[in-house]
Enzyme design. Structure first.
Site, short mmCIF file in Angstrom:
data_model
loop_
_atom_site.label_atom_id
_atom_site.label_comp_id
_atom_site.label_asym_id
_atom_site.label_seq_id
_atom_site.Cartn_x
_atom_site.Cartn_y
_atom_site.Cartn_z
N GLU A 107 1.03 -1.21 -0.06
CA GLU A 107 0.03 -0.09 0.10
C GLU A 107 0.83 1.13 -0.02
O GLU A 107 1.54 1.43 1.02
CB GLU A 107 -0.83 0.03 1.05
CG GLU A 107 -1.83 -0.96 1.24
CD GLU A 107 -2.99 -0.98 0.45
OE1 GLU A 107 -3.15 -0.03 -0.32
OE2 GLU A 107 -3.93 -1.88 0.15
N CYS A 162 -2.04 9.22 3.05
CA CYS A 162 -1.73 8.77 1.93
C CYS A 162 -2.84 9.17 0.97
O CYS A 162 -2.71 9.40 -0.29
CB CYS A 162 -1.55 7.30 1.83
SG CYS A 162 -3.10 6.38 2.70
P1 NAD Z 1 8.83 4.83 4.01
O1 NAD Z 1 8.61 3.87 2.74
O2 NAD Z 1 10.06 5.51 4.26
O3 NAD Z 1 9.24 3.74 5.40
C1 NAD Z 1 8.00 2.77 5.63
C2 NAD Z 1 8.63 1.65 6.26
O4 NAD Z 1 9.37 0.88 5.59
C3 NAD Z 1 9.41 1.98 7.61
O5 NAD Z 1 8.98 1.03 8.73
C4 NAD Z 1 10.74 1.78 7.23
O6 NAD Z 1 11.82 1.73 8.04
C5 NAD Z 1 10.92 0.48 6.20
N1 NAD Z 1 11.80 0.75 5.34
C6 NAD Z 1 12.38 1.52 4.39
N2 NAD Z 1 13.26 1.12 3.66
C7 NAD Z 1 12.92 -0.20 3.70
C8 NAD Z 1 13.60 -1.35 2.74
N3 NAD Z 1 14.54 -1.04 1.71
N4 NAD Z 1 13.11 -2.58 2.77
C9 NAD Z 1 12.16 -2.77 4.12
N5 NAD Z 1 11.81 -2.00 4.82
C10 NAD Z 1 12.17 -0.61 4.60
O7 NAD Z 1 7.54 5.43 4.22
P2 NAD Z 1 7.02 6.44 5.45
O8 NAD Z 1 7.93 7.84 5.13
O9 NAD Z 1 7.36 5.89 6.78
O10 NAD Z 1 5.61 6.49 5.28
C11 NAD Z 1 5.04 7.62 4.35
C12 NAD Z 1 4.38 7.02 2.85
O11 NAD Z 1 3.54 5.83 3.32
C13 NAD Z 1 3.78 7.80 2.07
O12 NAD Z 1 4.33 7.79 0.84
C14 NAD Z 1 2.52 7.56 2.17
O13 NAD Z 1 1.54 7.95 1.25
C15 NAD Z 1 2.66 5.98 2.23
N6 NAD Z 1 1.30 5.34 3.06
C16 NAD Z 1 0.62 4.65 2.42
C17 NAD Z 1 -0.70 4.14 2.67
C18 NAD Z 1 -1.66 3.48 1.77
O14 NAD Z 1 -2.81 2.83 2.62
N7 NAD Z 1 -1.57 3.39 0.57
C19 NAD Z 1 -1.23 4.44 4.08
C20 NAD Z 1 -0.30 5.34 4.89
C21 NAD Z 1 0.92 5.98 4.37
#
Ligand code: NAD
Length: 454
Positions: free
Chosen positions: A226, A260
């Site tokens: 997501e 999001c």
């Molecule tokens: P992010 O992708 O930076 O991090 C999300 C998670 O992934 C964190 O726990 C992080 O530590 C982990 N992570 C980072 N790199 C990784 C890798 N290479 N492998 C595995 N895990 C890794 O996102 P964020 O800044 O925490 O959140 C904001 C984003 O989330 C925005 O783009 C937002 O739109 C999205 N979001 C989407 C939804 C949806 O339902 N579509 C809901 C909420 C947030």
């Protein structure tokens, strides 16, 4: 052992710290999770649901304390944070829906009689973002557990305490090893993805989602992603402009734009644009900004300095490229970005292309409905979209031409209970909620015998 420190983005104060999981410990954690899975599965749906319902009740009784933790860790207004925590107590309906979705189904075509089972996959990992630091874990942990999997949760490094508190509440009732937590950042996330897990359920940015999909492809692991969005809002000439402007302000500035399905692009016909913009500026004036713990605050800070820099860079670039500031645009202090309304935003600007995730409402004037639809769809993202118009078929007709996964008519994008939360194009891979969503946490198996005919 190193620790992960969590700071209040409104004040800079230390909220607390947690021990970081060493990446080399992750294979052992996965092994323990796998060892706990058969007994968890053996409880059956009703046994598991009973424990989950009992455990989730604490989200109601402790919602004030948990909400305060969310606000101090990531900045959203306290009332919204308390509501987030409280909402996690209402699991009964979803558990019933999961039970129905995963019940065996029979088929008989006169030659073969088959039963379709939806078995647990084994060990799932849930890797989550910080913007809804308890409900995002819940969206993946609950259906994974209810389906009979054990789960390893890795909360965002920005909100480790909220993620830990979410798991701790459930773990007051769950058997040991059923829900484990890995604390850390991308190193820990990468190791989890590489480890012997059966499903990676991820909510976060598009870039990380792509990375995970690539990393999971070697073992053909199951993946649910997501991801981010760049949601458009189209205002038709027939719209109730006051309602549309109020919605635009709320949906651009809620959680300081860190949602999001925030409204990130607004398309308005030239003939009504002056009035719409004036109403939007008026609605923006009521979005009081400050520390989320203070009464009456509706817009908190950005989660951290990095996010603030990202949002301000887009904002400043847009203004230097010709966008006009109608409200806000200056006076940003600390991690706060003043709720801002821009007009004259063009599709070449970064603020029109990349996810902003900040409190900026971007208006683009259009000459026709067709132009609005074309521009709304001109994005690789496809999470939500919104159309405001009268209740003639024309508004619904515009909605059907949008390429997002969830389209709201005169309302936010999310659908009725029972419908999926789904991102199209680069906003998602798989989806959450709904019967089909719940089944993604399982392996479908078909057992067939021939039907003897006399
Ligand atoms: P992010 O992708 O930076 O991090 C999300 C998670 O992934 C964190 O726990 C992080 O530590 C982990 N992570 C980072 N790199 C990784 C890798 N290479 N492998 C595995 N895990 C890794 O996102 P964020 O800044 O925490 O959140 C904001 C984003 O989330 C925005 O783009 C937002 O739109 C999205 N979001 C989407 C939804 C949806 O339902 N579509 C809901 C909420 C947030």
């Amino acid at each position: 052992m190193s620790t992960l420190r969590s700071y209040n983005p409104a004040t800079g104060e230390l909220v607390g710290e947690v021990p970081v999981t060493h990446p080399d410990d992750i294979p052992g954690i996965v092994e323990r999770s796998r060892a706990a899975q058969p007994a968890w599965r053996a409880l059956g749906h009703d046994g598991r649901a009973l424990l989950l319902i009992e455990a989730a009740e604490s989200f109601r009784t402790r919602s004030d304390e948990l909400g305060r933790l969310i606000t101090t860790e990531m900045g959203k207004p306290l009332a919204e944070a308390v509501a987030e925590a409280k909402s996690l107590a209402s699991v009964r309906h979803e558990l019933d829906e999961i039970g129905e979705a995963l019940a065996p189904e029979s088929f008989d075509d006169g030659r073969n009689r088959s039963t379709v089972y939806h078995d647990p996959l084994g060990v799932c990992t849930a890797i989550t973002p910080w913007n809804f630091p308890m409900s995002m874990p819940a969206w993946m942990v609950l259906p994974a557990l209810a389906a009979g999997n054990t789960v390893i949760l890795k909360p965002s490094e920005e909100t480790p305490l909220s993620g830990q508190a979410y798991a701790d509440v459930l773990n007051e009732k769950l058997p040991s090893g059923v829900l484990m937590v890995v604390q850390g950042a991308d190193d820990q996330g990468k190791r989890l993805v590489e480890s012997d897990v059966d499903l990676i359920a991820f909510t976060g940015s598009r870039e990380t989602g792509k990375h995970i999909l690539r990393a999971a492809s070697g073992g053909l692991k199951r993946v649910i992603l997501e991801l981010g969005g760049k949601d458009p809002m189209i205002v038709l000439e027939s719209a109730d402009l006051k309602k549309a402007a109020k919605f635009a302000a709320l949906n651009s500035f809620r959680n300081a734009g860190q949602v999001c399905v925030s409204t990130e692009r607004i398309f308005v016909p030239e003939g009504i644009a002056d009035r719409f913009e004036a109403l939007l500026v008026e609605a923006t004036a009521s979005m009081n900004q400050g520390d989320g713990l203070v009464d009456g605050v509706r817009v908190g800070p950005m989660v951290n300095a990095h996010q603030r820099t990202h949002v301000l860079a887009q904002l400043e670039a847009a203004v230097s490229e010709g966008a006009e500031v109608l409200a806000g645009g200056s006076g940003h202090v600390g991690n706060f970005v003043t709720p801002t309304v821009l007009t004259g935003v063009t599709e070449e600007m970064a603020i029109a292309k990349e996810e902003t995730f900040g409190p900026v409402a971007c208006v683009t004037r259009v000459r026709s409905e067709e132009e609005a639809i074309e521009k709304a769809n001109a994005t690789p993202f496809g999470l939500g979209a919104v159309v405001f118009g009268d209740d003639s078929g024309r508004t619904a007709g515009v909605a059907r031409q949008l390429t997002a996964g969830m389209i709201g008519i005169n309302k936010a994008a999310g659908g009725a209970r029972g419908t999926p939360w789904v991102g199209a194009r680069e906003s998602g891979f798989g989806f959450h909620k709904s019967k089909d969503g719940h089944r993604q946490f399982t392996q479908t198996r078909v057992v067939t015998e021939s039907v003897e005919r006399a």
